[in-house]
Design an enzyme around this catalytic site. Structure first.
Site, PDB file in Angstrom:
ATOM      1  N   ASP A 106      -2.264   9.875  -9.818  1.00  0.00           N
ATOM      2  CA  ASP A 106      -1.969   8.922 -10.937  1.00  0.00           C
ATOM      3  C   ASP A 106      -0.645   8.716 -11.461  1.00  0.00           C
ATOM      4  OD1 ASP A 106      -4.669   8.747 -10.947  1.00  0.00           O
ATOM      5  OD2 ASP A 106      -5.121   9.806 -12.856  1.00  0.00           O
ATOM      6  N   GLU A 151      -4.823   2.545  -4.188  1.00  0.00           N
ATOM      7  CA  GLU A 151      -3.340   2.549  -4.044  1.00  0.00           C
ATOM      8  C   GLU A 151      -2.812   1.232  -3.290  1.00  0.00           C
ATOM      9  OE1 GLU A 151      -4.939   4.453   0.191  1.00  0.00           O
ATOM     10  OE2 GLU A 151      -5.540   4.012  -2.253  1.00  0.00           O
ATOM     11  N   HIS A 201      -5.203  14.893  -8.204  1.00  0.00           N
ATOM     12  CA  HIS A 201      -5.232  13.619  -8.763  1.00  0.00           C
ATOM     13  C   HIS A 201      -4.284  13.266  -9.736  1.00  0.00           C
ATOM     14  CE1 HIS A 201      -8.692  12.188  -6.134  1.00  0.00           C
ATOM     15  NE2 HIS A 201      -9.276  13.572  -6.386  1.00  0.00           N
ATOM     16  N   ASN A 221      -3.006  13.130  -3.018  1.00  0.00           N
ATOM     17  CA  ASN A 221      -4.025  13.642  -4.073  1.00  0.00           C
ATOM     18  C   ASN A 221      -4.535  15.039  -3.494  1.00  0.00           C
ATOM     19  OD1 ASN A 221      -4.434  11.454  -5.939  1.00  0.00           O
ATOM     20  ND2 ASN A 221      -5.598  10.385  -4.464  1.00  0.00           N
ATOM     21  N   ASP A 254       0.877  -1.255  -0.223  1.00  0.00           N
ATOM     22  CA  ASP A 254       0.003  -0.013   0.050  1.00  0.00           C
ATOM     23  C   ASP A 254       0.772   1.151   0.067  1.00  0.00           C
ATOM     24  OD1 ASP A 254      -3.093   0.649   0.745  1.00  0.00           O
ATOM     25  OD2 ASP A 254      -1.696   2.283   1.610  1.00  0.00           O
TER      26      ASP A 254
END
Length: 240
Positions: free
Chosen positions: A134, A160, A130, A125, A117
């Site tokens: 990404d 994630e 965002h 974010n 994770d």
């Protein structure tokens, strides 16, 4: 009155012509009769025309089948892939894990599951947007692919969260590989709009056992991940 001999010869010719029209083209009498030769030529032309038409039709069908097969392959790949990172997705993870579990039952060689994770991904974010998130996911995906072997699998199963499936690998060896991966990511960073963005990972590791199934081994690795997070993140935890 027509002589009987001539009528008999004429009947024989007509019979042969009928035979040629029916497809009997492997015989012709000598001396050649014009009607026989014409009938044979006509029959051959018809057969050649039919064969050519059939060949063209077969070629068309082969092209259509190839196109259908190509489209089906693309659809299967799309169904098994994560659109953002290009990694395999949760659906493909379950298929590969069940396959590897059956192999373990036959060979006795354990495989390891690692659940990873990205730490504080929400902050990326929130602070950078965002698009930065990404980009972080893509970078992590590419780095994971560099650290695993060709026989291993990398999946993005949502948000994630990633999963590694290491074939024929016990947990202690998996831990060594994951530590190199985790340390490599922690030592790197990427820039978004001129600002450095730090990335770290937490990981939970376990190997399969004789009383396991795909669900139990994943659950154990997931619990190990939460222990790593509760231990301060940016670390790994191998399940007992």
């Amino acid at each position: 009155q027509i002589p009987v001999i001539f009528l008999s010869a004429l009947d024989e010719v007509f019979d042969k012509v009928k035979a040629f029209k029916a497809g009997g083209v492997d015989y012709i009498s000598k001396p050649f009769q014009l009607e026989e030769v014409l009938a044979r030529v006509k029959t051959h032309l018809v057969i050649c025309s039919q064969q050519k038409a059939l060949s063209l039709k077969n070629q068309e069908l082969l092209k259509q089948n190839a196109l259908i097969s190509e489209q089906a392959t693309k659809l299967q790949m799309l169904a098994a892939s994560d659109y953002l990172t290009g990694l395999s997705n949760r659906r493909d993870f379950l298929q590969k894990a069940y396959m590897e579990d059956r192999r373990f039952r036959r060979s006795g060689r354990p495989f390891s599951i690692i659940v990873l994770d990205i730490d504080h991904f929400k902050r990326i974010n929130d602070n950078y947007g965002h698009n930065a998130g990404d980009k972080a996911l893509k970078i992590i995906a590419q780095m994971m692919l560099k650290y695993v072997r060709q026989s291993d699998y990398v999946f993005r199963i949502g948000g994630e969260e990633f999963v590694l499936l290491l074939t024929s690998t016990p947990a202690d060896q998996a831990g060594k590989m994951v530590e190199k991966l985790r340390a490599g990511i922690a030592a790197s960073s990427f820039h978004f709009k001129g600002e450095p963005v730090q990335l770290t990972l937490s990981a939970g590791i376990t190997e399969t056992r004789s009383d396991d199934n795909v669900e139990t081994i994943y659950e154990r690795a997931d619990k190990a991940l939460y222990k790593a997070k509760n231990s301060g993140r940016n670390c790994q935890f191998i399940a007992d």
